[in-house]
Design an enzyme around this catalytic site. Structure first.
Site, PDB file in Angstrom:
ATOM      1  N   HIS A  98       0.599  -1.055   0.057  1.00  0.00           N
ATOM      2  CA  HIS A  98       0.006  -0.072   0.063  1.00  0.00           C
ATOM      3  C   HIS A  98       0.753   1.269   0.151  1.00  0.00           C
ATOM      4  CE1 HIS A  98      -3.733   2.331   0.434  1.00  0.00           C
ATOM      5  NE2 HIS A  98      -3.080   2.966   1.044  1.00  0.00           N
ATOM      6  N   ALA A  99       0.574   2.307  -0.945  1.00  0.00           N
ATOM      7  CA  ALA A  99       1.463   3.293  -1.044  1.00  0.00           C
ATOM      8  C   ALA A  99       1.622   4.366   0.007  1.00  0.00           C
ATOM      9  CB  ALA A  99       0.886   4.277  -2.256  1.00  0.00           C
ATOM     10  N   HIS A 143       0.038  11.754  -5.817  1.00  0.00           N
ATOM     11  CA  HIS A 143      -0.581  12.080  -4.405  1.00  0.00           C
ATOM     12  C   HIS A 143       0.620  11.929  -3.344  1.00  0.00           C
ATOM     13  CE1 HIS A 143      -3.604  11.090  -1.303  1.00  0.00           C
ATOM     14  NE2 HIS A 143      -2.439  10.359  -0.842  1.00  0.00           N
ATOM     15  N   GLU A 144       1.178  10.773  -3.588  1.00  0.00           N
ATOM     16  CA  GLU A 144       2.530  10.590  -2.539  1.00  0.00           C
ATOM     17  C   GLU A 144       3.364  11.795  -2.339  1.00  0.00           C
ATOM     18  OE1 GLU A 144       2.030   8.736  -0.233  1.00  0.00           O
ATOM     19  OE2 GLU A 144       0.601   7.075  -1.495  1.00  0.00           O
ATOM     20  N   HIS A 192       2.316  14.513  -0.129  1.00  0.00           N
ATOM     21  CA  HIS A 192       2.943  14.269   1.241  1.00  0.00           C
ATOM     22  C   HIS A 192       4.217  14.558   1.571  1.00  0.00           C
ATOM     23  CE1 HIS A 192      -0.901  12.268   2.255  1.00  0.00           C
ATOM     24  NE2 HIS A 192      -0.710  11.189   1.583  1.00  0.00           N
ATOM     25  N   GLU A 207      -3.932  14.822   2.931  1.00  0.00           N
ATOM     26  CA  GLU A 207      -4.360  13.997   1.713  1.00  0.00           C
ATOM     27  C   GLU A 207      -4.593  14.534   0.491  1.00  0.00           C
ATOM     28  OE1 GLU A 207      -3.870  11.148   1.696  1.00  0.00           O
ATOM     29  OE2 GLU A 207      -3.441  10.786   3.738  1.00  0.00           O
ATOM     30  N   HIS A 213      -6.513   0.389   5.261  1.00  0.00           N
ATOM     31  CA  HIS A 213      -6.640   1.199   6.550  1.00  0.00           C
ATOM     32  C   HIS A 213      -7.179   0.855   7.830  1.00  0.00           C
ATOM     33  CE1 HIS A 213      -5.956   3.119   2.836  1.00  0.00           C
ATOM     34  NE2 HIS A 213      -5.598   4.502   3.313  1.00  0.00           N
ATOM     35  N   TYR A 222      -9.866  11.200   3.833  1.00  0.00           N
ATOM     36  CA  TYR A 222      -9.729  11.184   2.443  1.00  0.00           C
ATOM     37  C   TYR A 222     -11.349  11.850   1.879  1.00  0.00           C
ATOM     38  CZ  TYR A 222      -6.068   7.781   3.214  1.00  0.00           C
ATOM     39  OH  TYR A 222      -4.703   7.390   3.684  1.00  0.00           O
TER      40      TYR A 222
HETATM   41  O1  X8Z Z   1      -4.380   5.516   0.968  1.00  0.00           O
HETATM   42  C1  X8Z Z   1      -4.187   6.314  -0.046  1.00  0.00           C
HETATM   43  C2  X8Z Z   1      -2.630   6.718  -0.162  1.00  0.00           C
HETATM   44  C3  X8Z Z   1      -1.860   6.987   0.972  1.00  0.00           C
HETATM   45  S1  X8Z Z   1      -2.333   7.955   1.946  1.00  0.00           S
HETATM   46  C4  X8Z Z   1      -2.279   5.769  -1.319  1.00  0.00           C
HETATM   47  N1  X8Z Z   1      -5.038   6.677  -0.505  1.00  0.00           N
HETATM   48  C5  X8Z Z   1      -6.650   6.048  -0.239  1.00  0.00           C
HETATM   49  C6  X8Z Z   1      -6.706   4.383  -0.384  1.00  0.00           C
HETATM   50  O2  X8Z Z   1      -5.970   4.157  -1.184  1.00  0.00           O
HETATM   51  O3  X8Z Z   1      -7.685   4.022   0.044  1.00  0.00           O
HETATM   52  C7  X8Z Z   1      -5.298   7.577  -1.460  1.00  0.00           C
HETATM   53  C8  X8Z Z   1      -6.829   7.615  -1.871  1.00  0.00           C
HETATM   54  C9  X8Z Z   1      -7.497   6.986  -0.901  1.00  0.00           C
HETATM   55 ZN    ZN Z   2      -2.059   9.913   1.244  1.00  0.00          ZN
END
Ligand code: X8Z
Ligand code: ZN
Length: 668
Positions: free
Chosen positions: A385-386, A415-416, A419, A443, A544, A554
């Site tokens: 997960h990024a 996106h990254e 941050h 975010e 998450h 988000y």
């Molecule tokens: O978790 C993330 C990022 C890292 S903060 C990759 N996002 C959420 C997800 O993937 O569920 C970005 C959009 C929503």
């Molecule tokens: Zn993020």
């Protein structure tokens, strides 16, 4: 671990209010905080200065342990990550205890804010009982490791084969075979079953920690980090959702019609719900992969970014194979392919960096390029997960991704880097103010840039061909953005509707899965195609949840990013429809953005928002302004259809608890 706080570091997104941590107690280097006694006569200002110093000192070892456990999953790295997190959280408890001396005393507004942030910084509120704290960090590390190493295996003996999340997501992205998609979807969701019992205990422990801090439950801690009473935050999210819901319902209706046409008799589940495995995404949070199915006008200009990225990768790979003469040696071929993936991922990162640099922001430090995890290593499990990391509050910034050449990963890099640039901009602040104005701001930074990736920008970087100027191509490009941004909105809301309920006890363990799917149906209008009883733990199949990252951020980000975008477009002198604006290369917009980033969370977010946009409220009006042409088009397409869906009896959203006296909203 879930560091969440600690994590902030991990930061990924965190709002961490703090990102950091302090030097941990050790026999060799005792500190006043380590022994739990504050120096006599210390003033509140001195106390906060000390906490900041200790946070800064502790940060590198905490983040290093987290980085290792996320990029090298095994029992040893998990043990160390849990231990360092435990030490950090024990230290946090000592600071919070120490801070009580100053209650009711006169102090600067800045110090009062810092003390408040200290209490709200933990998305994993630490129990005071040391055994419980140790148990909590162990469970947190274990759940994250289980998620990262999750694998779906089929067949026996020679025929046995296993696939991890990336391979299962490939199926949803590319296959249009109903059963293959269902198999991939079910296979991934199976990995979460073993987490169920751990999660039940996890909830007990974080609630204990929340109670120790004076909160009703962990959900209330989460809702308290927004410079407003927690009950108001819950109402804010309802208000914003009601603004955008009609747009989502139109997109849902259109999508359902297309899916019904594509999978006759199987394109919906009872009540008009979309089958969860047919949205091109494991969690139905982003429908971009359905572009082939949902593209409004196939002949009105090409926006197949994934196709272009794949071609770029293929040609880099071929060039490398020839150059290294690797075609004949199959071992060498695998090495060369891996090297080509890294090269390609770096190139995608350079492209993203270029956007930020075009706004006047600095280049990423050399260490970013050396230490980032660009692709999935071949020899071990990692958390794919990024995420974006601030290792030391002093320039050691990194990202961790398992990048593939597709549109979703390309925009995730932007996106990254949002941050990362936030970290770099606020690193000069004291550690307690190194966080997003609120976590939704963190975010929204990179995503604001993603909104500026217009078809013209994509053409300028060679990812799409010449763009037509027509109503059809406008609808196409709006649809592309809506599949990512509008589809996401109810998902952004429902995850924490579920967790708030789990934390406050209105959702009990015997109904974890039932409540999950009731909320999915209510908000998103999606449903599983086959029964999902309480033997499953489908929430745990979303990063998450085992990673304990709050998710409301988000949802808020998906509203805020349109406000930021509009403000930066104005700053760049853009006139004309909002959706046409790209501020690429515009230094005035960049300066305005940077000055917001530099503030961190040193002042209430309302003030920060006002400085950028002129208004103090989160507001979905810019979302609606942006998508106005698409909304008209969808309404026309859906005319005569009966839209909407009927969900099984909805789970009541938990009533937010009263703000405890111990945690007044922060004031700046
Ligand atoms: O978790 C993330 C990022 C890292 S903060 C990759 N996002 C959420 C997800 O993937 O569920 C970005 C959009 C929503
Ligand atoms: Zn993020």
């Amino acid at each position: 671990m879930n560091h969440r706080h600690a994590l902030l570091a991990l930061a990924v997104a965190a709002s961490l209010t703090f990102a950091g941590c302090t030097r941990s107690p050790s026999p060799d280097a005792p500190t006043p905080a380590a022994s739990g006694t504050a120096p006599a006569g210390e003033t509140a200002d001195q106390f906060i200065a000390r906490v900041n110093d200790e946070l800064r000192a502790l940060m590198p070892e905490l983040t290093a342990s987290q980085w290792l456990s996320a990029t090298y999953i095994n029992d040893d790295s998990q043990l160390l990550a849990a231990k360092y997190n435990e030490r950090y959280l024990a230290q946090l408890n000592r600071w919070i205890e120490d801070a009580k001396r100053f209650e009711g005393q006169q102090m600067s507004a800045e110090t009062a804010r810092a003390i408040n942030l200290l209490k709200l910084g933990a998305s994993m509120p630490p129990p005071r009982n040391p055994e419980h704290l140790a148990e909590l960090t162990r469970i947190a590390s274990k759940m994250e490791g289980t998620y990262g190493a999750g694998s779906y295996c089929t067949g026996e003996g020679e025929a046995r084969s296993c696939r991890q999340l990336g391979a299962l997501e490939d199926v949803l992205r590319s296959s249009r075979d109903y059963d293959a998609q269902l198999d991939a979807w079910q296979g991934w969701h199976g990995i979460a079953r073993p987490m169920r019992q751990d999660y039940v205990r996890f909830v007990e422990l974080v609630n204990e920690g929340a109670n120790d801090l004076g909160f009703a439950d962990a959900g209330e801690v989460w809702r308290s980090g927004y410079d407003m009473p927690p009950a108001e935050l819950a109402a804010e999210t309802d208000r914003l959702w009601n603004q955008v819901k009609p747009l989502y319902e139109q997109l849902h209706c259109y999508t359902r019609t297309r899916l019904e046409a594509q999978y006759p008799g199987r394109g919906t589940v009872d009540g008009g719900l979309l089958p969860a495995h047919l949205t091109g995404n494991m969690w139905q949070q982003d429908w971009s992969n359905l572009w082939d199915t949902l593209q409004p006008y196939p002949n009105a200009g090409d926006l197949d970014i994934t196709g272009a990225l794949e071609r770029q990768y293929q040609s880099a790979l071929n060039a490398r194979m020839v150059r290294e003469n690797a075609l004949i040696d199959s071992d060498r071929r695998a090495d060369v392919a891996h090297e080509a993936q890294i090269e390609n991922a770096k190139r995608m990162n350079e492209r993203a960096q270029d956007f930020y640099v075009s706004l006047g922001m600095p280049k990423l430090p050399a260490s970013y390029w050396d230490k980032t995890q660009f692709v999935k290593p071949r020899d071990r499990d990692v958390v794919c997960h990024a995420s974006a990391w601030d290792m030391n509050m002093a320039g050691d910034v990194r990202t961790k991704m398992c990048t593939k050449p597709n549109e979703e990963d390309f925009t995730t890099i932007y996106h990254e880097l949002g941050h990362v640039y936030y970290y770099l901009a606020y690193n000069k602040r004291p550690p307690l103010f190194q966080g997003g104005a609120h976590d939704g701001f963190h975010e929204a930074i990179g995503d604001t840039i993603v909104l500026a990736m217009t078809p013209q920008y994509l053409q300028s970087i060679g990812l799409v061909g010449e763009q037509q100027q027509s109503q059809e191509s406008l609808v196409n490009s709006q649809m592309r953005m809506a599949l990512a941004k509008v589809a996401f909105l109810p998902f952004g809301l429902m995850i924490d509707r579920w967790r708030w309920g789990v934390f406050d006890g209105s959702i009990t363990p015997d109904n974890y899965n039932g409540a999950w799917w009731a909320l999915k149906a209510q908000y998103q209008g999606v449903a599983p195609a086959t029964p999902r009883g309480e033997e499953f733990f489908d929430a745990g199949a979303k990063y998450h949840v085992p990673g304990n990252t709050p998710y409301t951020r988000y949802f808020l980000s998906h509203i805020l990013q349109f406000q930021f975008y509009k403000a930066l477009c104005d700053a760049s002198g853009h006139t004309g429809p909002l959706y046409e604006c790209s501020f690429y290369g515009n230094k005035a917009a960049g300066a305005k953005f940077w000055s917001m980033l530099e503030k961190g969370n040193s002042q209430p977010w309302q003030q920060t928002l006002e400085e950028l946009t002129g208004g103090e409220q989160m507001d979905a009006a810019p979302v609606l302004e942006y998508f106005a042409p698409l909304q008209d088009w969808l309404t026309e397409q859906n005319e005569g259809r009966s839209c909407g869906w009927s969900a099984p009896a909805a789970v009541q959203s938990p009533a937010p608890a009263e703000t405890p006296a111990a945690t007044p909203p922060a004031q700046g």
